[in-house]
Structure formats: C-alpha cells, structure tokens
Write an enzyme that holds these catalytic residues in place. Structure first.
Site, mmCIF file in Angstrom:
data_model
loop_
_atom_site.group_PDB
_atom_site.id
_atom_site.type_symbol
_atom_site.label_atom_id
_atom_site.label_comp_id
_atom_site.label_asym_id
_atom_site.label_seq_id
_atom_site.Cartn_x
_atom_site.Cartn_y
_atom_site.Cartn_z
ATOM 1 N N GLN A 12 0.825 -1.217 0.000
ATOM 2 C CA GLN A 12 0.000 0.000 0.000
ATOM 3 C C GLN A 12 0.861 1.270 0.000
ATOM 4 O OE1 GLN A 12 -3.146 0.603 -0.483
ATOM 5 N NE2 GLN A 12 -3.767 -1.531 -0.668
ATOM 6 N N SER A 13 2.006 1.226 -0.643
ATOM 7 C CA SER A 13 2.898 2.388 -0.660
ATOM 8 C C SER A 13 2.254 3.618 -1.316
ATOM 9 C CB SER A 13 4.175 2.025 -1.425
ATOM 10 O OG SER A 13 4.938 3.185 -1.680
ATOM 11 N N ASN A 14 2.251 4.717 -0.590
ATOM 12 C CA ASN A 14 1.806 5.991 -1.173
ATOM 13 C C ASN A 14 2.877 6.545 -2.106
ATOM 14 O OD1 ASN A 14 -0.625 6.267 0.517
ATOM 15 N ND2 ASN A 14 0.849 6.473 2.191
ATOM 16 N N VAL A 67 4.911 4.828 -4.041
ATOM 17 C CA VAL A 67 4.817 4.150 -5.338
ATOM 18 C C VAL A 67 3.690 4.764 -6.172
ATOM 19 C CG1 VAL A 67 4.096 1.958 -6.401
ATOM 20 C CG2 VAL A 67 5.931 1.986 -4.677
#
Ligand SMILES: *Cc1c(COP(=O)(O)O)cnc(C)c1O
Length: 315
Positions: A55-57, A59
């Site tokens: 759930q990387s913001n 990325v």
C-alpha cells in the site's frame, strides 16, 4: 484546526495540507518527486523505477508523476505488512498504481529488494530503455530538497499571518521529510522544533537515519553550518505492533480528525502521527499559547485498503 485545538486543550493546532499536493490524491512524496523527476529528465531517463510496501503511497505518487511527464514506470511492491485481507492486497493505492499505468512486480515480504530492483532495471535496459531508480520513499538528498523548500514555504506562510511557529509534528518513515524540514528550518535559523512520530523503527534507529540524511542533504546544498544532533528528534511510542498494523489510538485519531475537522488522515502514517500529537498534548509536551503545525503528509487512499479495520470499529 479550531475544533481539534479545543478538544486537545493545549496548544493552538494548525495543519499544513501536504495531502493537497496533487498527483492522484496527493501526499508528501510529490514534493520529493518534483526534484527527483527533474533529475531523471536531466539524465535522459525514460523509465522511473521504485519500490515500497503493497500500500505504498510513494509508489502511487511516483506512478502518477511518471504519467504526468510521459515516462514509463515500473514498481516493486513487497508484501511486508502482515495484512491478509483481499481489500488490503487489491484496494486503495494498488487500484491507483494499475490505473496510472505502472507495471507492477509483486514480491514476497522477505524478497531481496536490491536484487529485485536490479532485475527490473536490467529488463528495462534489455528493451533499450534508460531506467532511473528512486529509493524507498524518495528519501535521498535530492528528494529531501522538497522538504527543505517546504520548511521555507511554511515560514513564509506563518510570517504572512503573523504567527510564530513553535513546532512541526509529522509522521516519519524513510526520513526524507524530516531531514529536509530540519535542514530548511535550521538553515533559516528559525528555531522551529521538528518532531517526527515514527511509524516503523525504534527511536535511536530512526534518529540515526534522519541524522545521516540531514548531513548528506547539507553537503548536497553546500550548507557549511553543522546541524546539532539535539535538533534531530523522533518519538516511537505510537508505532504499536509494527509498520502498517492498526492501533486503537490511530483509529481514534483518524475518527476524531474526520468528525471534528472534516479532515481525512491515513491508517499507516498520519493517523499514528495525530495519535502521538494528541497524546503529547495531554501529557503537556506542548502547552497553551504555543503554535504547533501538524504536517499532513497524505495517504488517504490507504483508508480504503483498511476498510475492515474501520468497519469493525463503526459506531
Ligand atoms: C512516506 C510517507 C510518510 C513518511 O515520510 P518519509 O519521508 O518517508 O519519512 C508520511 N506520511 C505518508 C502518508 C507517507 O506516505
């Protein structure tokens, strides 16, 4: 934030809306990418490569930045967080990564990420492309420049309103945001304290990571002035069981902020940071008459990945 100020009963609380930076629901990585993408373009790269947790913001904002300037984007998503719901694996930022056209390489939580990045870079080169690799969170001296400039922007906005800021509080992870802010506020000799609420590492480790990046960023901008270690402070009391794992305090802070200010935080970063800020106000670490700015670093797309946690708490 008048209603949160009244609830917390201590300092005057302000918010700096870096969740409104644009790029597909915004967030703090946008300011870093402003400098990183300029560097990629200057080097003639045609593909941005980066990595993060599922759930990387970071990325998601990198995928949006690549789309905006017409670069390709390949990302490595590592299943590092022990969340098993389908919602976590597919909703939130993951929906947006695909929508924005990034090529997603999903790997296990214990994968060798250096190797994974090398493989993706080689694949791009084999196709005749030129990759530009951005580290986790965009946190290197180039990315940190985004937050050197943010510190100067905050000082200007405070001066325009005749407000003297005592402290800035925000979530700290890969350390680039805090390192940049410290370099900016210290270079301006503003006296503003910067407190990072850690979302992953214990205090010593987090402060060390920030200090290393503060020194590297000072060298990058040729700032002679050495920033004292006492200016680098993190608090790791609100991490809970680990990165990306919900805490009751986070759920409560996200809900209070939504209901008192109509403002959305996120479960992984800003929710835990706000939990820390409320608790420190209760404990008298910040007091009436002080002006404390909460730097909202974004991440709300992640709310939809954690829907089950909020649904369970629905009242
Ligand atoms: C990445 C991120 C942070 C942490 O910033 P760092 O520069 O990595 O320390 C805080 N909040 C959100 C929402 C983020 O995505």
């Amino acid at each position: 934030m008048p209603r949160l100020t009244a609830m917390a009963g201590g300092p005057t609380l302000w918010v700096k809306r870096d969740d409104c930076t644009g790029l597909a629901t915004g967030g703090n990585k946008t300011r870093k990418l402003e400098f990183l993408v300029a560097d990629a373009l200057a080097q003639g790269a045609d593909t941005l490569i980066t990595l993060g947790a599922t759930q990387s913001n970071h990325v998601r904002q990198t995928a949006a930045a690549a789309a905006k300037v017409g670069l390709d984007c390949e990302v490595v998503l590592a299943a590092q967080v022990p969340q098993t719901s389908e919602t976590y694996k597919r909703n939130g930022n993951v929906v947006l990564d695909h929508l924005l056209g990034a090529r997603v390489h999903a790997v296990s939580g214990d994968a060798d990420l250096t190797f994974a990045l090398q493989e993706v870079s080689e694949g791009v080169r084999r196709r005749g492309g030129k990759p530009y690799v951005i580290p986790v969170g965009g946190s290197n001296p180039t990315g940190a420049l985004g937050y050197v400039s943010c510190a100067l922007e905050i000082l200007q906005q405070a001066a325009d309103r005749g407000v003297r800021i005592d402290a800035v509080v925000h979530a700290t992870g890969s350390a680039g945001t805090q390192a940049g802010l410290i370099v900016g506020f210290e270079s301006a000799q503003s006296g503003v304290d910067v407190l990072g609420i850690s979302v992953r590492h214990p205090r010593e480790l987090q402060e060390e990571a920030i200090q290393v990046l503060v020194d590297a960023t000072c060298a990058h901008v040729k700032l002679r002035h050495r920033i004292d270690a006492s200016r680098v402070t993190a608090n790791s009391d609100y991490v809970g069981a680990g990165y990306g794992i919900e805490t009751p305090g986070m759920i409560d802070a996200v809900r209070q902020t939504a209901r008192l200010e109509g403002l959305l935080l996120d479960p992984v970063y800003s929710g835990k940071a706000m939990d820390g800020l409320f608790d420190l106000c209760r404990k008298g670490a910040f007091i009436k008459g002080q002006n404390v700015v909460f730097l909202h670093t974004g991440g709300q797309a992640g709310l939809f990945a954690y829907e089950p946690s909020f649904a369970a708490e629905r009242i």
